[in-house]
Write a protein that holds these residues in place. Structure first.
Motif, PDB file in Angstrom:
ATOM      1  N   ILE A  60       0.868  -1.180   0.000  1.00 36.30           N
ATOM      2  CA  ILE A  60       0.000   0.000   0.000  1.00 36.30           C
ATOM      3  C   ILE A  60       0.901   1.225   0.000  1.00 36.30           C
ATOM      4  CG2 ILE A  60      -1.957  -1.177   1.049  1.00 36.30           C
ATOM      5  CD1 ILE A  60      -1.178   0.055   3.727  1.00 36.30           C
ATOM      6  N   LEU A  76      -5.479  -6.821  -1.410  1.00 33.03           N
ATOM      7  CA  LEU A  76      -5.484  -5.384  -1.721  1.00 33.03           C
ATOM      8  C   LEU A  76      -6.437  -5.057  -2.867  1.00 33.03           C
ATOM      9  CD1 LEU A  76      -1.690  -4.562  -1.272  1.00 33.03           C
ATOM     10  CD2 LEU A  76      -3.587  -3.980   0.260  1.00 33.03           C
ATOM     11  N   ALA A  80      -9.637  -2.591  -2.371  1.00 33.26           N
ATOM     12  CA  ALA A  80      -9.860  -1.451  -3.273  1.00 33.26           C
ATOM     13  C   ALA A  80     -11.236  -1.531  -3.916  1.00 33.26           C
ATOM     14  CB  ALA A  80      -8.770  -1.394  -4.340  1.00 33.26           C
ATOM     15  N   ALA A 111      -8.590   4.373  -7.714  1.00 33.06           N
ATOM     16  CA  ALA A 111      -8.564   3.019  -7.137  1.00 33.06           C
ATOM     17  C   ALA A 111      -8.634   1.957  -8.226  1.00 33.06           C
ATOM     18  CB  ALA A 111      -9.717   2.854  -6.146  1.00 33.06           C
ATOM     19  N   ASN A 114      -5.278   1.590 -10.091  1.00 35.41           N
ATOM     20  CA  ASN A 114      -4.298   0.791  -9.362  1.00 35.41           C
ATOM     21  C   ASN A 114      -4.699  -0.682  -9.309  1.00 35.41           C
ATOM     22  OD1 ASN A 114      -2.500   2.874  -8.987  1.00 35.41           O
ATOM     23  ND2 ASN A 114      -3.149   3.330  -6.899  1.00 35.41           N
ATOM     24  N   VAL A 115      -5.998  -0.976  -9.292  1.00 31.57           N
ATOM     25  CA  VAL A 115      -6.461  -2.368  -9.334  1.00 31.57           C
ATOM     26  C   VAL A 115      -6.017  -3.023 -10.643  1.00 31.57           C
ATOM     27  CG1 VAL A 115      -8.537  -3.808  -9.629  1.00 31.57           C
ATOM     28  CG2 VAL A 115      -8.388  -2.217  -7.711  1.00 31.57           C
ATOM     29  N   ASP A 145      -2.674   7.601  -7.611  1.00 33.55           N
ATOM     30  CA  ASP A 145      -2.425   7.931  -6.207  1.00 33.55           C
ATOM     31  C   ASP A 145      -2.834   9.375  -5.899  1.00 33.55           C
ATOM     32  OD1 ASP A 145      -1.335   5.390  -5.920  1.00 33.55           O
ATOM     33  OD2 ASP A 145       0.730   6.093  -6.148  1.00 33.55           O
ATOM     34  N   ILE A 148      -6.651   9.498  -5.813  1.00 37.16           N
ATOM     35  CA  ILE A 148      -7.179   8.885  -4.586  1.00 37.16           C
ATOM     36  C   ILE A 148      -7.035   9.861  -3.420  1.00 37.16           C
ATOM     37  CG2 ILE A 148      -6.794   7.061  -2.874  1.00 37.16           C
ATOM     38  CD1 ILE A 148      -5.964   5.264  -5.331  1.00 37.16           C
TER      39      ILE A 148
END
Length: 165
Positions: A60, A76, A80, A111, A114-115, A145, A148
């Protein structure tokens, strides 16, 4: 000053999320693959203020819980996606004003960006590195990032369109 009601609040959330998701994925492809940061690992842009520094983050923020293996990656991803679902339901049930909806879209789009990294690469592609004033920042981040962080901050500032009784 009263805010004009938004006729389709979820449309604003999803449009914002889609825009952030696309920008995030395009920047990652451009920087990691087209510019070759995946191989070069470091490209000075405006040193020391802005550099491109390749970092594969399998944890993270700041790499916490990194290196824990494949099960952590899927946990994770699930967390998310759970946050995305929670925010989407929250926005549907209790839509805030325009800025709250945009904030939710930022968080959701980031999110999901990043997933996708975790699914495709096994880790999040971080590459933006900023240092200043004699402080050498070893950490890198990406567009997702930023989205988010700004989205979460925005949801704190603009949580609901309803006034307290």
């Amino acid at each position: 000053m009263t805010q004009k009601p938004i006729t389709r609040p979820m449309a604003l959330v999803w449009k914002t999320a889609l825009a952030i998701f696309v920008i995030d994925q395009i920047t990652k492809v451009l920087v990691v693959h087209v510019m070759g940061l995946g191989n070069k690992l470091f490209i000075p842009v405006l040193p020391p203020l802005l550099n491109l520094r390749m970092a594969w983050n399998d944890g993270i923020n700041f790499g916490l819980f990194g290196g824990e293996g494949d099960s952590t990656r899927w946990i994770l991803i699930a967390v998310a996606l759970g946050i995305v679902l929670f925010v989407a339901v929250w926005m549907r049930r209790d839509p805030p004003g325009k800025w709250g909806l945009i904030s939710a879209g930022l968080l959701i789009g980031g999110a999901l960006g990043n997933v996708i990294d975790r699914i495709v690469y096994g880790a999040v592609a971080d590459f933006l590195n900023m240092s200043c004033c004699g402080i050498n920042n070893p950490f890198a981040f990406n567009v997702a990032d930023i989205a988010i962080f700004v989205g979460a901050f925005g949801l704190v500032l603009f949580p609901s369109g309803k006034k307290a009784p």
